[in-house]
Scaffold this active site. Structure first.
Site, PDB file in Angstrom:
ATOM      1  N   SER A  55       0.975  -1.098   0.018  1.00  0.00           N
ATOM      2  CA  SER A  55       0.085   0.026  -0.182  1.00  0.00           C
ATOM      3  C   SER A  55       0.967   1.262  -0.023  1.00  0.00           C
ATOM      4  CB  SER A  55      -1.007   0.107   1.205  1.00  0.00           C
ATOM      5  OG  SER A  55      -1.785  -1.189   1.346  1.00  0.00           O
TER       6      SER A  55
HETATM    7  N1  SAH Z   1      -0.858  -4.748   4.041  1.00  0.00           N
HETATM    8  C1  SAH Z   1      -0.334  -4.831   2.707  1.00  0.00           C
HETATM    9  C2  SAH Z   1      -1.272  -4.713   1.639  1.00  0.00           C
HETATM   10  C3  SAH Z   1      -1.253  -5.955   0.432  1.00  0.00           C
HETATM   11  S1  SAH Z   1      -2.423  -5.814  -0.586  1.00  0.00           S
HETATM   12  C4  SAH Z   1       0.920  -4.180   2.458  1.00  0.00           C
HETATM   13  O1  SAH Z   1       1.177  -3.054   2.619  1.00  0.00           O
HETATM   14  O2  SAH Z   1       1.853  -4.818   1.469  1.00  0.00           O
HETATM   15  C5  SAH Z   1      -3.868  -6.609   0.049  1.00  0.00           C
HETATM   16  C6  SAH Z   1      -3.386  -8.127   0.423  1.00  0.00           C
HETATM   17  O3  SAH Z   1      -4.566  -8.837   0.567  1.00  0.00           O
HETATM   18  C7  SAH Z   1      -2.984  -9.014  -0.697  1.00  0.00           C
HETATM   19  O4  SAH Z   1      -1.573  -9.540  -0.249  1.00  0.00           O
HETATM   20  C8  SAH Z   1      -3.882  -9.991  -1.152  1.00  0.00           C
HETATM   21  O5  SAH Z   1      -3.484 -11.332  -1.697  1.00  0.00           O
HETATM   22  C9  SAH Z   1      -4.524 -10.508   0.376  1.00  0.00           C
HETATM   23  N2  SAH Z   1      -6.182 -10.820   0.607  1.00  0.00           N
HETATM   24  C10 SAH Z   1      -7.121 -10.389  -0.274  1.00  0.00           C
HETATM   25  N3  SAH Z   1      -7.953 -11.201   0.073  1.00  0.00           N
HETATM   26  C11 SAH Z   1      -7.555 -11.705   1.139  1.00  0.00           C
HETATM   27  C12 SAH Z   1      -8.287 -12.626   1.938  1.00  0.00           C
HETATM   28  N4  SAH Z   1      -9.734 -13.101   1.762  1.00  0.00           N
HETATM   29  N5  SAH Z   1      -7.722 -13.165   3.140  1.00  0.00           N
HETATM   30  C13 SAH Z   1      -6.493 -12.762   3.361  1.00  0.00           C
HETATM   31  N6  SAH Z   1      -5.871 -11.885   2.601  1.00  0.00           N
HETATM   32  C14 SAH Z   1      -6.519 -11.337   1.537  1.00  0.00           C
END
Ligand code: SAH
Length: 203
Positions: A55
């Protein structure tokens, strides 16, 4: 570079000194592929592989600020991704439980966080279901956009607890939900945002 980034975040309206200090302490470049290092301290999202992204720092700061984490809070993070947000929450002295649905990302990030000394618990699974075995939580942060607020997550909040979650499909709004009483939730919306979609199931 990190100091400059934090100064920018303050200018953009992040006022919580603890959040700014945590972001100044966590080396964001550890969480980014070496080919993309020049982007580590720009205020933008960066791809992390598996079709996902770390993010934007402003978003991490804003969500963390809204979450209002206190030392020793038990925090559930959904969407571990790169682990950067996880590291920021850990730096605020919370006890972190984080879930990722993509196996490769889960494995890679679990290893990275451990090697960097962030003592958090990483889980591979579907964040829609939360972690009933470890509930209730003081705080829940969702870092992918959900089409609606998952009821199972609300049930895993302590009374007095809070969840921060982006809701919506094409356009998304950031919601803060407080569990005021066992059966009373108070919801407020906090402007537009943009996240990768929250997907049910695991890969
Ligand atoms: N906080 C992270 C944001 C990553 S983007 C950072 O700063 O890097 C969002 C993430 O949510 C992705 O890695 C995606 O695979 C995950 N995601 C999406 N749906 C999900 C679910 N149902 N359960 C767990 N993770 C999920």
């Amino acid at each position: 570079m990190r100091k400059q980034l934090v100064e920018q975040l303050a200018l953009k309206g992040i006022a919580d000194g603890q959040v700014l200090a945590a972001m100044e302490a966590v080396p964001r470049h550890w969480f980014i592929d070496s080919a993309l290092l020049p982007l580590a301290y720009k205020d933008q999202a960066v791809p992390i592989g598996c079709g996902q992204s770390i993010s934007q720092p402003y978003t991490v700061a804003r969500q963390t600020e809204m979450l209002g984490v206190r030392p020793h809070d038990k925090v559930l993070e959904i969407g571990t991704g790169s682990g950067y947000q996880t590291a920021v929450l850990y730096t605020l002295k919370a006890h972190i439980y984080t879930i990722e649905r993509q196996y490769d990302l889960f494995r890679q990030t679990e290893r990275l966080l451990a090697a960097a000394g962030y003592k958090v618990r990483c889980f591979y699974g579907d964040g829609y279901k939360g972690l009933p075995a470890y509930a209730p939580f003081d705080r829940i942060i969702v870092t992918a956009a959900a089409p609606e607020i998952p009821k199972q997550l609300l049930q895993q909040l302590k009374v007095g607890g809070r969840m921060v979650i982006p809701v919506g499909e094409e356009s998304q709004t950031m919601y803060v939900i407080d569990r005021v009483e066992e059966n009373l939730f108070r919801e407020s919306s906090h402007g537009d945002c943009r996240f990768v979609p929250f997907l049910a199931g695991r890969e």
